[in-house]
Design an enzyme around this catalytic site. Structure first.
Site, mmCIF file in Angstrom:
data_model
loop_
_atom_site.group_PDB
_atom_site.id
_atom_site.type_symbol
_atom_site.label_atom_id
_atom_site.label_comp_id
_atom_site.label_asym_id
_atom_site.label_seq_id
_atom_site.Cartn_x
_atom_site.Cartn_y
_atom_site.Cartn_z
ATOM 1 N N GLY A 23 33.155 36.653 23.073
ATOM 2 C CA GLY A 23 32.457 36.048 21.945
ATOM 3 C C GLY A 23 32.776 36.717 20.627
ATOM 4 O O GLY A 23 32.974 36.043 19.601
ATOM 5 N N LYS A 70 38.198 24.284 34.172
ATOM 6 C CA LYS A 70 38.320 25.742 34.110
ATOM 7 C C LYS A 70 38.118 26.356 35.490
ATOM 8 O O LYS A 70 38.735 27.363 35.849
ATOM 9 C CB LYS A 70 37.294 26.300 33.120
ATOM 10 C CG LYS A 70 37.296 27.827 32.978
ATOM 11 C CD LYS A 70 38.627 28.344 32.504
ATOM 12 C CE LYS A 70 38.576 29.795 32.011
ATOM 13 N NZ LYS A 70 37.710 30.720 32.676
ATOM 14 N N GLU A 97 44.381 30.845 39.430
ATOM 15 C CA GLU A 97 44.572 32.231 38.976
ATOM 16 C C GLU A 97 44.367 33.211 40.132
ATOM 17 O O GLU A 97 45.130 34.170 40.292
ATOM 18 C CB GLU A 97 43.581 32.506 37.845
ATOM 19 C CG GLU A 97 43.610 33.899 37.269
ATOM 20 C CD GLU A 97 42.494 34.070 36.249
ATOM 21 O OE1 GLU A 97 41.503 34.747 36.566
ATOM 22 O OE2 GLU A 97 42.606 33.483 35.152
ATOM 23 N N TYR A 98 43.343 32.975 40.956
ATOM 24 C CA TYR A 98 43.106 33.830 42.119
ATOM 25 C C TYR A 98 44.355 33.876 42.996
ATOM 26 O O TYR A 98 44.798 34.939 43.436
ATOM 27 C CB TYR A 98 41.951 33.277 42.970
ATOM 28 C CG TYR A 98 40.560 33.618 42.540
ATOM 29 C CD1 TYR A 98 40.184 33.611 41.200
ATOM 30 C CD2 TYR A 98 39.581 33.915 43.485
ATOM 31 C CE1 TYR A 98 38.887 33.894 40.822
ATOM 32 C CE2 TYR A 98 38.284 34.208 43.118
ATOM 33 C CZ TYR A 98 37.928 34.193 41.783
ATOM 34 O OH TYR A 98 36.646 34.473 41.413
#
Length: 311
Positions: free
Chosen positions: A12, A175, A182-183
């Site tokens: 953030g 996502k 990605e894993y």
């Protein structure tokens, strides 16, 4: 434009800085950060001009649910809430109904880029109505990576890095699948690294992996990051082989089961993370005991002092 941002942590905080660099105003709030501009959600809403856009970047689950609920009660018709965390897409659908009852728009934004997003930009997968997405588009444009360019600096090809994936829920579903992939990619790189380390034939393991980053079909940003990690710690001696999962991998496998989509690679990579957290596998204890029972194969006994150690 003007944006309220709730959550000024690693992601953030960097996102706020990138948005400001693009010329937009960010009013930030985080109950735990001294970088905040206001001290409450109520003050945040009061500092924004209608129609307001408030982006939420807090941990998924109860923290996000409570934040969205409070904001929906403070905002007015025509305002928009964006959940940019890693919420489950079914939570988004519940939040959307709650917000619509008050005339408040809701967008779910899957964000990828990690701590490198400030300089490189963030890939964005969003779900919501066209009207709501249009209200936030200047911020999406500020966050996404720049369009690829040729040697002269001219933009070429499609402007990737942003997609309006569909209605509410589509952003975080996209996502979720991204993170499942990605894993599997990380697992494959890790297994390749282990095999290279296991043989005497390879004398420069970091060098081999670095050679893959140019011209090969397996090059990727993840591979670049593995090279970086090996440069800092060539044998990864300072790191335990322990990996948590943040939820998206589990949800991806759950959806694969729900939709009868075979995902053996992603499922195996998720289960490998579970295995990494076991100091002594109950499964392999049972396997060792069975081999001893049916074949008389030797077993390795726990040292007596360990067996007697209180839990």
């Amino acid at each position: 434009m003007q944006l309220g941002l709730v959550g000024l942590g690693k992601m953030g905080g960097n996102m706020a800085e990138r948005i400001r660099r693009a010329g937009h105003e960010v009013v930030g709030y985080d109950r735990h950060s001294d970088k905040r501009d206001v001290t409450s959600l109520e003050e945040l809403v009061g500092a924004l001009q209608a129609p307001r856009v408030v982006w939420v970047m807090v941990p998924a689950g109860d923290p996000t649910r409570s934040t969205v609920k409070e904001l929906s009660e403070l905002l007015e018709a025509g305002d928009v809430i964006v959940d940019g965390g890693n919420s489950k897409y079914t939570d988004d659908q519940v939040h959307d109904v709650m917000c619509r009852e008050k005339g408040v728009g809701y967008i779910d934004a899957g964000v990828s880029g990690g701590v490198w997003g400030l300089e490189n930009g963030y890939a964005l997968m969003v779900g919501g109505s066209k009207d709501d997405v249009a209200k936030v588009q200047p911020v999406f444009d500020a966050l996404k990576p720049p369009a690829p360019t040729d040697e002269s600096g001219q933009a070429v090809g499609d402007d990737a890095g942003f997609v309006h994936a569909g209605p509410v829920g589509a952003g975080h579903f996209s996502k979720m699948v991204h993170n499942g992939i990605e894993y599997a990619m990380m697992q494959a790189y890790g297994e390749g690294y282990e095999l290279l380390e296991a043989v005497d034939l390879i004398e420069d393991v970091p060098g081999v992996i670095k050679s893959w980053t140019q011209g090969t079909v397996i090059r990727s940003w993840l591979l670049d990051l593995l090279v970086r990690a090996l440069e800092e710690d060539p044998r990864l001696d300072r790191i335990r082989g322990y990996a948590e999962d943040s939820g998206e991998g589990r949800w991806t496998v759950e959806q694969a089961i729900e939709n009868a989509v075979p995902m053996p690679t992603i499922a195996a990579s998720l289960f490998a993370r579970f295995s990494s957290r076991q100091e002594d596998s109950p499964t392999m204890k049972a396997v060792a005991a069975l081999r001893n029972q049916f074949g008389g194969h030797a077993v390795q006994a726990v040292r007596e002092q360990e067996a007697e150690r209180p839990a």
